[in-house]
Design a protein around this motif. Structure first.
Motif, PDB file in Angstrom:
ATOM      1  N   ILE A 224       0.845  -1.204   0.000  1.00 29.59           N
ATOM      2  CA  ILE A 224       0.000   0.000   0.000  1.00 29.59           C
ATOM      3  C   ILE A 224       0.877   1.249   0.000  1.00 29.59           C
ATOM      4  O   ILE A 224       0.664   2.188  -0.784  1.00 29.59           O
ATOM      5  N   THR A 225       1.878   1.265   0.867  1.00 31.83           N
ATOM      6  CA  THR A 225       2.769   2.422   0.987  1.00 31.83           C
ATOM      7  C   THR A 225       3.512   2.683  -0.316  1.00 31.83           C
ATOM      8  O   THR A 225       3.604   3.818  -0.789  1.00 31.83           O
ATOM      9  N   GLU A 226       4.047   1.623  -0.898  1.00 26.89           N
ATOM     10  CA  GLU A 226       4.772   1.754  -2.169  1.00 26.89           C
ATOM     11  C   GLU A 226       3.861   2.313  -3.257  1.00 26.89           C
ATOM     12  O   GLU A 226       4.247   3.199  -4.023  1.00 26.89           O
ATOM     13  N   GLY A 227       2.627   1.811  -3.296  1.00 30.89           N
ATOM     14  CA  GLY A 227       1.678   2.303  -4.287  1.00 30.89           C
ATOM     15  C   GLY A 227       1.360   3.774  -4.100  1.00 30.89           C
ATOM     16  O   GLY A 227       1.318   4.542  -5.073  1.00 30.89           O
ATOM     17  N   ILE A 228       1.150   4.196  -2.863  1.00 29.47           N
ATOM     18  CA  ILE A 228       0.833   5.603  -2.587  1.00 29.47           C
ATOM     19  C   ILE A 228       1.968   6.512  -3.045  1.00 29.47           C
ATOM     20  O   ILE A 228       1.737   7.533  -3.715  1.00 29.47           O
ATOM     21  N   VAL A 229       3.185   6.168  -2.682  1.00 27.64           N
ATOM     22  CA  VAL A 229       4.327   7.032  -3.001  1.00 27.64           C
ATOM     23  C   VAL A 229       4.554   7.089  -4.510  1.00 27.64           C
ATOM     24  O   VAL A 229       4.836   8.151  -5.075  1.00 27.64           O
ATOM     25  N   ARG A 230       4.418   5.954  -5.181  1.00 23.95           N
ATOM     26  CA  ARG A 230       4.576   5.962  -6.647  1.00 23.95           C
ATOM     27  C   ARG A 230       3.508   6.814  -7.324  1.00 23.95           C
ATOM     28  O   ARG A 230       3.791   7.551  -8.277  1.00 23.95           O
ATOM     29  N   VAL A 231       2.278   6.717  -6.838  1.00 21.56           N
ATOM     30  CA  VAL A 231       1.200   7.522  -7.408  1.00 21.56           C
ATOM     31  C   VAL A 231       1.429   9.004  -7.120  1.00 21.56           C
ATOM     32  O   VAL A 231       1.205   9.860  -7.994  1.00 21.56           O
ATOM     33  N   LEU A 232       1.885   9.310  -5.920  1.00 17.56           N
ATOM     34  CA  LEU A 232       2.155  10.709  -5.557  1.00 17.56           C
ATOM     35  C   LEU A 232       3.135  11.349  -6.536  1.00 17.56           C
ATOM     36  O   LEU A 232       3.027  12.534  -6.862  1.00 17.56           O
ATOM     37  N   ASP A 233       4.095  10.561  -7.006  1.00 20.06           N
ATOM     38  CA  ASP A 233       5.126  11.063  -7.912  1.00 20.06           C
ATOM     39  C   ASP A 233       4.641  11.222  -9.350  1.00 20.06           C
ATOM     40  O   ASP A 233       5.376  11.709 -10.203  1.00 20.06           O
ATOM     41  N   LYS A 234       3.414  10.798  -9.617  1.00 16.60           N
ATOM     42  CA  LYS A 234       2.869  10.915 -10.969  1.00 16.60           C
ATOM     43  C   LYS A 234       1.525  11.647 -10.910  1.00 16.60           C
ATOM     44  O   LYS A 234       0.467  11.023 -10.885  1.00 16.60           O
ATOM     45  N   PRO A 235       1.554  12.984 -10.859  1.00 12.63           N
ATOM     46  CA  PRO A 235       0.302  13.737 -10.749  1.00 12.63           C
ATOM     47  C   PRO A 235      -0.703  13.342 -11.826  1.00 12.63           C
ATOM     48  O   PRO A 235      -0.336  13.093 -12.978  1.00 12.63           O
ATOM     49  N   ALA A 236      -1.949  13.271 -11.420  1.00 10.35           N
ATOM     50  CA  ALA A 236      -3.026  12.914 -12.346  1.00 10.35           C
ATOM     51  C   ALA A 236      -3.065  13.889 -13.516  1.00 10.35           C
ATOM     52  O   ALA A 236      -2.825  15.091 -13.369  1.00 10.35           O
ATOM     53  N   SER A 237      -3.357  13.354 -14.681  1.00  9.28           N
ATOM     54  CA  SER A 237      -3.483  14.191 -15.880  1.00  9.28           C
ATOM     55  C   SER A 237      -4.768  13.825 -16.610  1.00  9.28           C
ATOM     56  O   SER A 237      -5.387  12.786 -16.340  1.00  9.28           O
ATOM     57  N   ALA A 238      -5.175  14.678 -17.526  1.00  8.49           N
ATOM     58  CA  ALA A 238      -6.377  14.406 -18.310  1.00  8.49           C
ATOM     59  C   ALA A 238      -6.155  13.179 -19.198  1.00  8.49           C
ATOM     60  O   ALA A 238      -5.043  12.941 -19.681  1.00  8.49           O
ATOM     61  N   ASN A 239      -7.198  12.411 -19.380  1.00  7.06           N
ATOM     62  CA  ASN A 239      -7.146  11.265 -20.279  1.00  7.06           C
ATOM     63  C   ASN A 239      -7.485  11.745 -21.694  1.00  7.06           C
ATOM     64  O   ASN A 239      -8.627  12.119 -21.971  1.00  7.06           O
ATOM     65  N   PRO A 240      -6.503  11.752 -22.609  1.00  4.01           N
ATOM     66  CA  PRO A 240      -6.764  12.281 -23.958  1.00  4.01           C
ATOM     67  C   PRO A 240      -7.764  11.441 -24.735  1.00  4.01           C
ATOM     68  O   PRO A 240      -8.315  11.892 -25.738  1.00  4.01           O
ATOM     69  N   HIS A 241      -8.010  10.208 -24.282  1.00  3.60           N
ATOM     70  CA  HIS A 241      -8.938   9.314 -24.979  1.00  3.60           C
ATOM     71  C   HIS A 241     -10.301   9.248 -24.298  1.00  3.60           C
ATOM     72  O   HIS A 241     -11.134   8.406 -24.659  1.00  3.60           O
ATOM     73  N   PHE A 242     -10.519  10.096 -23.295  1.00  8.18           N
ATOM     74  CA  PHE A 242     -11.789  10.062 -22.567  1.00  8.18           C
ATOM     75  C   PHE A 242     -12.957  10.341 -23.512  1.00  8.18           C
ATOM     76  O   PHE A 242     -12.926  11.301 -24.283  1.00  8.18           O
ATOM     77  N   ASP A 243     -13.966   9.482 -23.445  1.00  6.62           N
ATOM     78  CA  ASP A 243     -15.135   9.609 -24.325  1.00  6.62           C
ATOM     79  C   ASP A 243     -16.359   9.946 -23.465  1.00  6.62           C
ATOM     80  O   ASP A 243     -16.871   9.078 -22.753  1.00  6.62           O
TER      81      ASP A 243
END
Length: 338
Positions: A224-243
């Motif tokens: 869980i901790t590893e997942g949180i830290v990895r996600v923190l390092d990759k800020p959410a971005s818009a999905n260019p394929h969002f329909d």
């Protein structure tokens, strides 16, 4: 980076703060240190963090709007890991207002703090409880979710919707993480595995609901901790394929993401208890009971999205994780009684 960890005296919060400190981040932790469970355990977790360089603690309730506004304005965080919440499915049945105060009002205060102070990324705790009465397995972030079976699950779903509104309105990058039955050293005393070990050691019967015919996707704290830290390092971005004609709930045209973090290997409760028995060298006395209100029969995480976008998937074997927890439990309580 300078990172705020809310709920830093909690089970997951303490581990996340430790990992961020270990890699050199500055961590400011807040917690209201409430008595939902024994505050002595929260104090002991804090005692591990407070001597470390780069860590500061402030006692603060996220539901306190004026205090939160002043706190965010003063600190100027780069990123926020929001883990403070009123936890527990069953407790929400008797104490709904505690969930409204912390999980709804408190979450708005965190969102506003991030918006008003240019936080680069908000990562927040959601829960597998949001899947409610869904029976399609494994649970996917793209599944529609409209039937929560507990107020706790409903508040966590509300958090995801609130986060999306802020991502849409203000461009705030937000990522929600749906945790699946987290266990391990320093865990919460209200969780079944903690109660099981304590009762077996004391020779008391353990309550096993739905007569043991339940499955949980037990996920070790280090994953869980590893997942949180990895996600923190990759800020959410818009999905260019969002329909928008076929909207995927897990992403958006806004900077918004949702991920499951689970071991993707559901285990029957009786098997889980058997592994604990072997490690303790002691048999459990089982008290088989019917299903409890608010519970679900099974949880099972699909982690394909986490693997694809974050390049991570939890994999700690259950036996290893339980051994680590049982050994910690025995050491911690031996120290307590010394």
């Amino acid at each position: 980076m300078k990172v705020l960890v809310t709920g830093c005296a909690g089970f997951i919060g303490m581990h996340v703060a430790q990992q961020l400190l270990a890699r050199g981040d500055t961590v400011v932790g807040i917690d209201n240190l409430n008595d939902y469970y024994d505050p002595a355990l929260k104090d002991a977790r804090l005692a591990l963090l407070q001597p470390q360089a780069g860590f500061r603690f402030q006692r603060l309730d996220i539901a306190d709007r004026p205090a939160m506004e002043a706190f965010f304005a003063k600190e100027s965080f780069d990123r926020v890991v929001h883990l403070a919440a009123q936890a527990g499915v069953r407790y929400s049945i008797q104490n709904p207002h505690a969930y409204a105060d912390s999980n709804l009002i408190g979450f708005v205060n965190v969102l506003e703090g991030c918006r008003q102070n240019q936080v680069q990324h908000l990562v927040y705790a959601s829960s597998s409880s949001i899947y409610g009465s869904n029976t399609k397995m494994p649970f996917s972030e793209s599944d529609p979710i409209a039937h929560p079976v507990s107020l706790y699950g409903a508040t966590k779903k509300a958090n995801e919707l609130m986060a999306h509104a802020y991502s849409h309105l203000y461009g705030l990058p937000t990522t929600g993480l749906r945790f699946f039955t987290v266990y391990g050293p320093w865990g919460r005393p209200d969780m079944a595995y903690f109660l099981f070990v304590k009762a077996i050691l004391e020779g008391r019967p353990i309550d096993v609901f739905n007569e043991g015919r339940m499955q949980r996707d037990f996920t070790y704290i280090d994953d869980i901790t590893e997942g949180i830290v990895r996600v923190l390092d990759k800020p959410a971005s818009a999905n260019p394929h969002f329909d928008p004609a076929l909207p995927d709930p897990s992403s958006s045209y806004a900077p918004y993401r949702l991920y499951n973090i689970g071991n993707h290997q559901p285990v029957e409760l009786l098997e889980f208890i058997s592994i604990i028995e072997k490690r303790l060298g002691k048999r459990a006395v089982l008290k088989l009971l019917p299903m409890k209100s608010g519970d679900v029969v099974a949880t099972f995480a699909s982690t394909e999205q986490l693997q694809k976008e974050i390049n991570f998937s939890p994999a700690t074997p259950l036996e290893k994780g339980i051994h680590q927890f049982v050994d910690w439990f025995v050491r911690y309580h031996a120290h307590e009684s010394a």
